[in-house]
Design a protein around this motif. Structure first.
Motif, short mmCIF file in Angstrom:
data_model
loop_
_atom_site.label_atom_id
_atom_site.label_comp_id
_atom_site.label_asym_id
_atom_site.label_seq_id
_atom_site.Cartn_x
_atom_site.Cartn_y
_atom_site.Cartn_z
N HIS A 390 -21.10 -19.44 -21.22
CA HIS A 390 -20.76 -19.79 -22.61
C HIS A 390 -19.28 -20.13 -22.73
N HIS A 391 -18.45 -19.35 -22.06
CA HIS A 391 -17.00 -19.59 -22.10
C HIS A 391 -16.67 -20.96 -21.51
N ARG A 394 -17.84 -23.80 -23.82
CA ARG A 394 -17.07 -23.87 -25.06
C ARG A 394 -15.68 -24.44 -24.85
N THR A 400 -17.48 -27.60 -17.33
CA THR A 400 -18.89 -27.71 -17.72
C THR A 400 -19.61 -28.71 -16.82
#
Length: 606
Positions: A390-391, A394, A400
Motif C-alpha cells: 500500500h505504501h 501510494r 509501483t
C-alpha cells in the motif's frame, strides 16, 4: 617500474589480509560474550528452536523435499551462516521464498519428493553457495543496494500465492498434479473440487483456528506446534487414515549425515540460471534483514561479510543434506524480541532443535497432511506485506511499476524469471533516474524565521535580475548531460538577462569526462555572451575531477567557491551598479551592502 611492483605486492598483501579476516574462525563478536549474553542467547535459541520445528518441515514440503531436509537446513546452514555472517542476531535457514523458487525450478525436470529431485536440490544448493561466496570475495555487496526493495516485495507476494495454490489440494484432501504456475495450480484444484474430502477440510480448519487463537492469546507460545498438536488430535479422533486423509511419513533420520552432492557438467550448466536466481534472492533477503536489524540496534554491518557467511552456509550445508537457505525475517525478529545478544543464539537454536527432534520424531507419522497444509497457507498469507505494498502504490509510481512487473511475471510465468524481470526493471528505473537529475533555479525565502534557498519558479519567488542560481541534484555524466542541457535551455527564458550564473554542484556526486565537457561549454558560452560563471562545490573529490578535466583552468580558481554565501557575495560585487541602484527586489542579504555602496557613490558624483 620498481615502485609499480611494490604497489602491486602491497595490494596483494592487503587483499590476503582482508580474505583472512573474512574467513578466520576467530570472529570479532567473540569479545562480546559474557555470562549474561550466554544466558540471553540460550533462552532466545530455545524459543527459536520451537518455532522452526514445524516451519522447517513446512518449508521442506514447499520445496518438494522430504520434511527432514528443512530441519537439517535449520541446523547446518543456521550455524555456519550465523558464525561467519555479519549480523549479530539474524538467523538463517530455510525460507519460504527460496523454497518456492527451488520447487518451481526443479519440478519442471524431476518429480518432487523423488531421489532425483532431492539430488538436484543438493547440487543446486552447492552452486548457490559457490556463487554467493565468489560474490563475497569480489566484494559485490554494494551492488545489492542498487536493486529496489520492491523487487523482493513483489517477488515474495507472487511466491506466497504460488505456495498457497500448491497447498490447496492438501487442505481439500484431493490429489493434483504438481508443477506449473499459480493459475495452472488453481485450475487443477478446481477440477478436483467435487472430490473434496470434508474430513481433511475439518482438520485443516481446526488447525488454522487453533493457530489463530493461540497467536491472539499469547504470541510467545509455540503456536505452530500447538496448532499441529490440535490438528493431529482431531485427526486421531475422527480416524483420519481410515477416511482417506494422507498422513506424514516417519522421518528417515533425526540428524544430518555427510553426503557429497552429485556433480555433472551438463547438470551444472542446466542449473546455472536457477542457481543465479536463488543466490540473488537469498542475498537480497539476508542483506535486507541484516541491514534492517543492524540499523535498529545501532550495530556495525558488512554486506560483503554477510555474503561470505551465506555462501559458506549453503556450501557446507549441501554436504550435510541441507538445501539452500537465507536470512529468515520471522526467526530473526523472534530472536531479537527474545533478547538475543550475539550469533551464539542461532547456534543454540540449532542445538536445541536437534534435541527437540529426538523427542518428537516418533510422533511425526501422526500428523495429518491437511494440518500442515493449513499452517503453510497461513505462512504464505503472512508473507505478503500488505502495508508495504500500500505504501509503495501510494507514494511512488516507479516503485509501483517495479513491484507490479515482478509480481505479474511471477504469477504468469516462473518465479526465477520474475526475479530477472524485477532486477532489469529496477536497474532501468535507476538508470532513468540517474540520467534525469533535478535542475532548478533557486532563490532565498524565509521559512520559520530562517533564510533558505527554494525553487524560485515552483514557489514564485522574486529573483535577482543579474544573478541566476542554478542547482543540479544528481550525477553529471554521459547519460545525464543531454537532459541537463535541455533543462537549462528550458529555464533560460525564465531567468531574464542575468549577468552572472551560479552553478551549484553540491548535490552532484559524480562527474565524468562528458559532464566536465558540458561545464566547459557552459562557461565558454556565458563568457561569449559577456556573462560570467561561478561554480559552487564542496566535495574534494569533485574538485579534483574538475581540476583533472581542466574545468578549473577554464573557470579560474577565483570563480570556484566552497560556500553559497561566499559565491553570492562575489556575484553581488560583480553586479552592475546602475541596475542595483534602481532594483526593487534585492533578494539577497548581500544586496543591502551593495545598495549602500551604490548610494554613497552616487552622492559623491553629485
Amino acid at each position: 617500474m620498481a615502485a609499480h611492483k611494490v604497489g602491486k605486492q602491497s595490494g596483494a598483501k592487503q587483499a590476503l589480509r582482508e580474505l583472512g579476516s573474512q574467513l578466520t574462525p576467530i570472529r570479532p563478536w567473540f569479545g562480546q560474550i559474557t555470562k549474561g549474553t550466554l544466558r540471553a542467547d540460550a533462552a532466545a535459541g530455545l524459543t527459536n528452536a520451537a518455532i522452526v520445528l514445524p516451519q522447517g518441515v513446512a518449508f521442506a514440503i514447499i520445496a518438494g523435499l522430504p520434511p527432514e531436509y528443512g530441519l537439517f537446513t535449520a541446523m547446518v546452514v543456521t550455524v555456519v551462516a550465523g558464525f561467519w555472517g555479519s549480523s549479530m542476531i539474524m538467523v538463517s535457514g530455510p525460507t519460504t521464498a527460496i523454497s518456492a523458487v527451488l520447487f518451481a525450478t526443479l519440478s519442471e525436470v524431476a518429480s518432487p519428493g523423488t531421489a532425483l529431485f532431492t539430488s538436484l536440490a543438493i547440487t543446486l544448493t552447492l552452486m548457490v553457495g559457490a556463487l554467493q561466496f565468489a560474490a563475497g570475495l569480489l566484494r559485490l555487496g554494494g551492488l545489492i543496494s542498487f536493486i529496489s526493495h520492491s523487487v523482493l516485495t513483489g517477488f515474495t507476494a507472487a511466491a506466497a500465492l504460488l505456495i498457497a495454490a500448491s497447498q490447496l489440494g492438501g487442505v481439500l484432501g484431493v490429489e493434483t498434479e504438481r508443477g506449473g504456475g499459480v493459475l495452472e495450480r488453481l485450475y487443477r484444484v478446481w477440477q478436483q473440487a467435487e472430490h473434496t474430502n470434508w474430513t481433511a477440510v475439518t482438520i485443516s480448519a481446526t488447525t488454522l483456528a487453533a493457530l489463530l487463537i493461540t497467536l491472539r492469546f499469547n504470541k510467545r507460545l509455540p503456536a505452530y506446534i500447538i496448532a499441529l498438536a490440535v490438528g493431529s488430535v482431531v485427526g486421531f479422533l475422527v480416524g483420519a487414515p481410515e477416511r482417506g486423509v494422507a498422513m506424514f511419513d516417519p522421518l528417515s533420520s533425526v540428524l544430518p549425515s555427510f553426503q557429497a552432492p552429485q556433480l555433472d557438467l551438463g547438470v551444472l550448466r542446466d542449473l546455472l540460471p536457477s542457481a543465479s536466481a536463488l543466490a540473488f534472492v537469498g542475498l537480497l533477503e539476508a542483506i535486507s534483514i541484516g541491514k534492517g536489524f543492524a540499523m535498529r540496534r545501532s550495530e556495525d554491518y558488512s554486506s560483503n561479510q554477510e555474503i561470505i557467511g551465506q555462501g559458506l552456509g549453503n556450501m557446507v550445508g549441501s554436504f550435510f543434506q541441507s538445501y539452500a537457505g537465507s536470512g529468515s525475517f520471522t526467526r530473526s525478529g523472534l530472536n531479537a524480541d527474545s533478547g538475543a545478544k550475539t550469533p551464539l543464539s542461532a547456534i543454540f537454536a540449532a542445538g536445541f532443535l536437534a534435541v527437540l527432534l529426538f523427542l518428537v520424531a516418533p510422533f511425526v507419522h501422526l500428523v495429518p497432511v491437511p494440518a500442515m497444509a493449513a499452517l503453510i497457507i497461513y505462512v504464505a498469507w503472512r508473507l505478503i506485506d500488505f502495508v508495504e505494498i500500500h505504501h509503495i502504490f501510494r507514494d511512488s509510481r516507479s516503485e509501483t511499476f517495479i513491484l507490479s512487473a515482478t509480481f505479474a511475471t511471477g504469477i504468469l510465468t516462473e518465479l526465477d524469471f520474475a526475479i530477472l524481470v524485477g532486477v532489469l526493471v529496477s536497474f532501468s528505473v535507476f538508470l532513468r533516474n540517474s540520467s534525469n537529475p533535478i535542475v532548478s533555479v533557486g532563490a532565498p525565502a524565509t521559512v520559520e524565521g530562517r533564510r533558505v534557498f527554494m525553487n524560485a519558479h515552483a514557489y514564485e519567488l522574486d529573483q535577482c535580475p543579474q544573478i541566476v542560481a542554478t542547482r543540479l541534484d544528481g550525477p553529471l555524466f554521459f547519460a545525464s548531460v543531454e537532459h541537463v542541457d535541455a533543462e537549462l535551455q528550458r529555464l533560460e527564458p525564465l531567468n531574464g538577462q542575468h549577468r552572472t550564473r551560479l552553478i551549484n554542484l553540491v548535490g552532484v556526486g559524480k562527474i565524468d569526462l562528458s559532464g566536465a565537457a558540458f561545464l566547459l561549454k557552459e562557461i565558454r558560452k556565458s563568457r561569449a555572451q559577456g556573462k560570467d560563471t561561478f561554480i559552487l562545490v564542496a566535495n574534494p573529490q569533485v574538485i579534483r575531477i574538475l581540476d583533472r578535466f581542466h574545468v578549473l583552468e577554464e573557470l579560474g580558481e577565483q570563480n570556484l567557491f566552497p560556500h553559497k554565501g561566499e559565491a553570492i557575495a562575489a556575484a553581488v560585487r560583480n553586479a552592475d551598479d546602475a541596475i542595483c541602484a534602481t532594483c526593487q527586489s534585492r533578494v539577497f542579504k548581500e544586496c543591502a551592502g551593495k545598495a549602500a555602496a551604490v548610494d554613497q557613490m552616487l552622492v559623491k558624483l553629485e
